[in-house]
Scaffold this active site. Structure first.
Site, short mmCIF file in Angstrom:
data_model
loop_
_atom_site.label_atom_id
_atom_site.label_comp_id
_atom_site.label_asym_id
_atom_site.label_seq_id
_atom_site.Cartn_x
_atom_site.Cartn_y
_atom_site.Cartn_z
N LYS A 268 7.90 -8.08 2.59
CA LYS A 268 6.56 -7.88 3.14
C LYS A 268 6.19 -6.41 3.26
CE LYS A 268 5.43 -12.19 5.42
NZ LYS A 268 5.35 -12.94 6.68
N ARG B 28 12.61 -17.62 5.80
CA ARG B 28 11.72 -17.93 4.68
C ARG B 28 11.83 -16.80 3.67
NH1 ARG B 28 6.40 -16.83 3.29
NH2 ARG B 28 5.34 -18.50 2.16
#
Lengths: 185, 287
Positions: free
Chosen positions: B222, B256
């Site tokens: 991210k 995740r």
């Protein structure tokens, strides 16, 4: 009386268990040996003798209380009251193994004297030859990082009537034996 | 408490890998690599082989872009969920959607878990989960509208806001009938957060774990990792794994991820350091 000989590998202790067992074959042989040891006294809760090396001075300084042979005995047969160094009784567990210098990767690295040294002891165990056990070169055994051999020599005067080598191997460069001996009382 | 994800149950000491499977032409990391259905199916086969317990199937990228209506989202994910369900009965199937209508369709097709990545934007989504006995992931987005980027968002205390929001969502999920064993919370790094916020929720993740709800973290590659290390997408694995290690030590349960193998190794290593998992095979010094 019955005598069982097992190696002193700490991998037998539950506190050092990984997800996969690195001594699967040895553990099976030890388990079968212990079952044999208490075969005539199921649910053994009495006092059983265990022989092996005592704590070293270094181990005592580190705060250890019980020698490995006793902790291994307790792990193998938690129902018994184990005592170290006692006289031979109906059942005796001896925690001993051969050289820890059998290969390059062995704990003590390679010492070419290991193979012959171990072979003599192994032959004596397999044959149930107490006199030969009494002749073990303890100084050489110390040099080769063998453990429990003084306890093994304590069998020298025993009248062994039957011997069975249940396991012999050195998966990690240490010579392991699982041996059951029957002796006249 | 046992974690119940649809038709699957897990003991409360296990960690789970949730592999991202995008049925999108434009997601930031894979850039459409699994847009074609067969490519996405191959990705499922790969992550299953790598040990993922969960796949998270998404039909819409999180970032702003072309409008994807309900019908198009359904076209992208519903039949695909059915295909994966048929091929992998043991696999937990999660679908990343904020729409109750899509949630209903994927549950009918065999989904186990609805990953509500936009923090309860559609309040009916948890009702669908309750109706189908599915699990839900409840996320903190600071109230962001789906597919928007944070713009000058601030909090007096970001973790307090995360706890309040996910706690309120959990209470509502219980009220509408979601199984308490099927509620998972997620701080949602980068969602409604600047990089400082995402770093802080990572640092304070133990506060989420202390609520007792199983915690999911979605850290993989991210922007908060990219900004922290000044690295573009594609060079963020080490940073991702560092954040993964910290989260695992704090007690996160579900990860995740894009990279299953690397993440599993890190989580297992941390679990063993924490004394929660034995070494796989130990003989050093013991022989």
């Amino acid at each position: 009386m019955r005598v069982l000989i097992v190696p002193g590998t700490l991998a037998l202790l539950p506190e050092y268990a990984g997800a996969d067992d690195p001594i699967l074959e040895l553990r099976a042989a030890v388990g079968a040996g212990v079952a044999w040891l208490v075969q005539d006294s199921p649910g053994l809760v009495g006092t059983v003798a265990v022989w092996g090396d005592p704590l070293t001075a270094v181990e005592k300084n580190r705060g250890l209380v019980d020698p490995a042979c006793l902790r291994i005995a307790r792990a193998l047969l938690p129902g018994a009251r184990w005592v170290t160094g006692a006289a031979i009784s109906d059942s005796l567990l001896i925690v001993a193994n051969g050289s820890a210098k059998r290969t390059e990767k062995a704990p003590g690295h390679f010492d070419e004297r290991s193979a012959d040294f171990d072979a003599v002891i192994e032959a004596a165990l397999a044959a149930g030859d107490p006199a030969a056990l009494g002749l073990i070169d303890q100084e050489l055994g110390d040099q080769l990082w063998a453990t429990g051999l003084r306890a093994l020599s304590g069998l020298a005067k025993l009248a062994i009537t039957r011997a069975q080598l249940r396991y012999a191997g050195d998966p990690y460069g240490v010579r392991y034996w699982v041996v059951s001996l029957e002796a006249a009382p | 408490m046992t974690l119940k994800l649809g038709r699957h149950e897990f003991a409360d000491d296990v960690t789970l890998m949730m592999a991202i499977v995008n049925r999108t032409p434009d997601s930031f990391f894979d850039k459409g690599a699994t847009w074609a259905e067969d490519a996405a199916f191959d990705r499922v086969a790969q992550v299953v082989a790598e040990g993922a317990e969960i796949v998270d199937i998404g039909g819409i990228k999180a970032a702003p872009g072309a409008e994807i209506d309900v019908n198009e989202e359904r076209r992208r994910v519903v039949d695909f969920v059915a295909r994966v369900r048929a091929a992998y009965p043991e696999l937990v199937i999660s679908v990343d959607t904020w729409r109750a209508e899509v949630g209903r369709a994927v549950c009918e097709a065999g989904a186990d878990l609805l990953n509500d990545a936009w923090g309860g934007h559609d309040p009916s989504l948890v009702e669908v989960a309750a109706e189908f006995g599915a699990a839900v992931v409840l996320t903190h987005t600071g109230g962001a509208t789906p597919r928007t980027r944070p713009y000058r968002v601030e909090y007096a205390d970001v973790m307090a806001d995360v706890l309040a929001s996910t706690g309120a969502q959990a209470r509502r999920a219980l009220e509408v009938g979601v199984d308490p064993a099927s509620i998972v919370i997620d701080p949602a790094h980068d969602f409604g957060k600047n990089t400082f916020h995402s770093l802080e929720v990572t640092r304070r993740l133990d506060e989420m774990v202390a609520t007792g709800w199983p915690v999911l973290v979605s850290l993989s590659n991210k922007d908060f990792v990219g900004e922290t290390l000044d690295l573009p997408v594609g060079e963020r694995l080490s940073g991702t794994l560092a954040a993964t290690a910290v989260s695992a030590l704090a007690g996160a349960r579900i990860f995740r991820v894009h990279q299953v193998v690397e993440t599993r190794q890190v989580v297992d290593m941390v679990s063993s350091i924490a004394g929660k998992r034995p070494p796989q095979r130990a003989i050093r010094g013991l022989a």
